[in-house]
Scaffold this active site. Structure first.
Site, PDB file in Angstrom:
ATOM      1  N   CYS A   2      -6.584  -2.024  -8.247  1.00 39.66           N
ATOM      2  CA  CYS A   2      -6.083  -1.413  -9.613  1.00 39.66           C
ATOM      3  C   CYS A   2      -6.582  -0.155 -10.034  1.00 39.66           C
ATOM      4  CB  CYS A   2      -6.486  -2.526 -10.511  1.00 39.66           C
ATOM      5  SG  CYS A   2      -6.121  -4.240 -10.272  1.00 39.66           S
ATOM      6  N   LYS A 591      -1.294   0.409  -2.463  1.00 38.54           N
ATOM      7  CA  LYS A 591      -1.642   1.385  -1.441  1.00 38.54           C
ATOM      8  C   LYS A 591      -2.812   1.045  -0.584  1.00 38.54           C
ATOM      9  CE  LYS A 591      -2.042   5.802  -0.046  1.00 38.54           C
ATOM     10  NZ  LYS A 591      -1.121   6.223   0.995  1.00 38.54           N
TER      11      LYS A 591
HETATM   12  C1  AGP Z   1       0.837   1.973   4.918  1.00 37.67           C
HETATM   13  O1  AGP Z   1       2.035   2.637   4.592  1.00 37.67           O
HETATM   14  C2  AGP Z   1       0.347   1.045   3.881  1.00 37.67           C
HETATM   15  N1  AGP Z   1      -0.125   1.897   2.728  1.00 37.67           N
HETATM   16  C3  AGP Z   1      -0.780   0.239   4.412  1.00 37.67           C
HETATM   17  O2  AGP Z   1      -0.559  -0.582   5.427  1.00 37.67           O
HETATM   18  C4  AGP Z   1      -2.210   0.986   4.698  1.00 37.67           C
HETATM   19  O3  AGP Z   1      -2.071   1.804   5.721  1.00 37.67           O
HETATM   20  C5  AGP Z   1      -3.198  -0.011   5.010  1.00 37.67           C
HETATM   21  O4  AGP Z   1      -3.407  -0.723   3.783  1.00 37.67           O
HETATM   22  C6  AGP Z   1      -4.636   0.605   5.161  1.00 37.67           C
HETATM   23  O5  AGP Z   1      -5.009   1.601   4.019  1.00 37.67           O
HETATM   24  P1  AGP Z   1      -6.221   2.690   4.275  1.00 37.67           P
HETATM   25  O6  AGP Z   1      -5.713   3.282   5.305  1.00 37.67           O
HETATM   26  O7  AGP Z   1      -6.500   3.215   3.141  1.00 37.67           O
HETATM   27  O8  AGP Z   1      -7.620   1.888   4.926  1.00 37.67           O
END
Ligand code: AGP
Length: 596
Positions: A2, A591
């Protein structure tokens, strides 16, 4: 995850909070809310959906006054997406408002305790339980002010939190605290901005400090006080934020994802700048200098990550084995933490993460560290939790990535892993000229990326042809097996297309597996599949077997994922736009996942 924004100062809080929420909307976009204290009264409102809905609601209410307030954009974890579950949450008396990112794990026990004391709850959230607990402990007449009540409440909770708290009975105070979830305090002149990330701070000040785990910060217009949960005062380390507004503005682009795809040539130049000396065949990674010996002598490298970062970890595994000749393996952070992993002497763990806040990646890193591994990070967000927990590491330097679908972080991660592999390779078995040749090629990668981006219109037209297909299959081999997985993930994430059926996208660059891939293409064609290929410029055979081709410049195989992924990113982007989806805010996707 969030997004949290809080403000205390001399300006009216509402516009600042709304602007901050818009910058943090990528962190969660189920619902949003705001509370301010004005003339000793707490005003609070919430709305389901985007921040715009909250802004409309505030307009209907005539806006909130007050120079202290907090706001939140939610990504639901406990309780459905309803107005009642949106933040801020109030205590029983309605005087205290709390916003929270994280999960209070023992909230059911605390809720039961509070219910026995006669409290009732309006939401299904863990956050409301915390708000009510703070209210229960708040006793100004008895000497328990807001800061002390927050501290006392936090001593009772387990789990993860970043919180901001205001109170109508203490109109000149904002209290913030953190354990596990990111929180920063921006220090202005006579004002403070509290936020989940610097994007919401940078418009107001470049001076900020990250709140440490188990620290409570009391902010007033006259100053700040930081202490731990035992009320021992600590001095925060204020730093200069290395971020400018231009980096987080959309500019001419319709979506952050497209902006970030286009930023890749520049991002990779910045990522490699000053780190490779192709003429000398040397890689200079300042962040690893202190541990160079341990790294070079290591016996095993474990790469841990989630999602897109896991795909770059898979490419890292190939690079380390192929170039540095060191046993490497990839581990999902989410699985590693719950096994009983064997960490032998000489093990190095590399956590890869754009945000540096992914809970599973962090937990895996901590597990490996506790078992004696050297803990390194390949992280984009400077000063993030994972970056701070590692012994050493290499930052991506690709700039903030705001689009939920990761693009430039992926190529940045692969570039850094290539440099780490070359750094080790050069000190182990690789001949200087072979090393120098690959470095020279790495330096050329941004120019080659620019050539791929010139095909954007052609890729859009190609995507239009297939966009109604419900199933796609992505195939690649060797270094480009993970690239194919990443292409499929991109399409799934933002277009909601099941990316495992037909048409079939092949990564058929001129690498060692070229002939095998050509055979695979023939097999698919003989079963009536529509083949789209990512191929090397000048390949005269591919047109014979593929219906459509997206071209990448020739490059050594270990560097090909950084090029091959670009057409796939553009294709996913166009497919989503053509299907009418909001690319930067895909449904049911955050994200980064800062809770388990
Ligand atoms: C990828 O497009 C996604 N946002 C998600 O798979 C992301 O790569 C994953 O949650 C890991 O996030 P991070 O690189 O911030 O650790």
């Amino acid at each position: 995850m969030c997004g949290i924004v809080g403000y205390i100062g001399t300006r009216v809080a509402q516009p600042l909070l709304l602007e901050g929420l818009k910058r943090l909307e990528y962190r969660g976009y189920d619902s949003a809310g705001m509370a301010t204290v004005d003339a000793g009264r707490l005003s609070l409102t919430r709305a389901v959906g985007r921040v715009q809905n909250l802004e409309d609601r505030l307009g209907e209410l005539g806006g909130f006054g007050g120079t202290v307030g907090l706001a939140h954009t939610r990504w639901a974890t406990h309780g459905g997406v309803t107005e009642a579950n949106a933040h801020p949450h109030r205590d029983g008396s309605g005087r205290i408002a709390v916003v929270h990112n994280g999960i209070i794990e023992n909230y059911t026990v605390i809720r039961q305790y509070l219910e026995e004391k006669g409290h009732t709850f309006k939401s299904e959230t863990d956050t409301e339980v915390l708000a009510v607990l703070i209210g229960e402990l708040f006793d100004p007449e008895g000497g328990v002010d807001l800061e002390s009540a927050v501290r006392a409440a936090l001593r009772e909770v387990t789990g993860a939190y970043a919180i901001a708290v205001i109170c109508a009975a203490e109109p000149d105070t904002l209290v913030a605290a953190r354990k596990g979830s990111p929180l920063m305090v921006g220090v202005g002149s006579g004002e403070y901005v509290v936020a989940s990330d610097p994007a919401a701070i940078i418009a107001h000040t470049t001076q900020a400090f990250p709140v440490d785990d188990y620290h409570v910060v009391k902010l007033t217009r006259d100053g700040l006080r930081t202490s731990n949960l035992d009320n021992v005062e600590v001095t925060p380390k204020i730093m200069q934020l290395e971020l400018d507004l231009e980096q987080i503005d959309l500019g001419q682009f319709q979506h952050y994802m497209l902006k970030e795809i286009y930023e890749q040539p520049r991002a990779i130049r910045l990522c490699c700048r000053g780190r490779i000396d192709a003429r000398e065949g040397k890689v200079v990674l300042g962040g690893l200098a202190q541990y160079a010996k341990e790294l070079v002598k290591s016996r095993r490298v474990i790469l841990t990550a989630q999602g897109t970062a896991l795909h770059s970890a898979m490419i890292g595994e190939y690079l380390l084995e192929d170039l540095a000749k060191i046993p490497a393996e990839v581990e999902y952070g989410s699985e590693f933490r719950y096994r009983n992993p064997i960490i032998e002497d000489g093990s190095v763990v590399i956590a890869i993460s754009q945000s540096g806040e992914t809970a599973d990646t962090l937990a895996a890193l901590m597990e490996a560290k506790e078992r004696g591994a050297l803990a390194l990070g390949v992280i984009n967000a400077v000063g993030s939790t994972i970056a701070r927990e590692t012994d050493a590491g290499v930052y991506l330097r690709v700039g903030p990535e705001i689009g939920v679908a990761s693009t430039k972080a992926f190529t940045g991660q692969v570039a850094v892993l290539t440099m780490i592999a070359l750094f080790m390779a050069r000190r182990r078995f690789m001949a200087p000229d072979a090393c120098a040749r690959l470095m020279g090629e790495l330096e050329q990668t941004p120019d080659k990326m620019e050539r791929i981006l010139e095909q954007d219109d052609a890729i859009r037209t190609l995507t239009e042809k297939y966009v109604e297909r419900e199933n796609w299959l992505f195939l690649g081999r060797g270094y480009n097996f993970p690239t194919a997985l990443e292409g499929a993930l991109k399409l799934k994430e933002i277009s909601y297309i099941h990316a495992e059926g037909m048409p079939v996208v092949f990564i058929a660059n001129k690498g060692p597996q070229y002939d095998k891939v050509m055979n695979n293409i023939e097999e698919v064609r003989s079963r009536g599949g529509h083949v789209i290929a990512v191929a090397t410029e000048g390949d005269k055979d591919i047109g014979r077997v593929a219906e459509d081709v997206m071209w990448i410049p020739d490059t050594p195989d270990p560097l090909s994922p950084m090029l091959a992924v670009l057409p796939l990113q553009l294709m996913a982007y166009h497919a989503a736009v053509l299907r009418g989806h909001d690319v930067d805010k895909p449904r049911n996707l955050a994200k980064s996942v800062t809770v388990e």
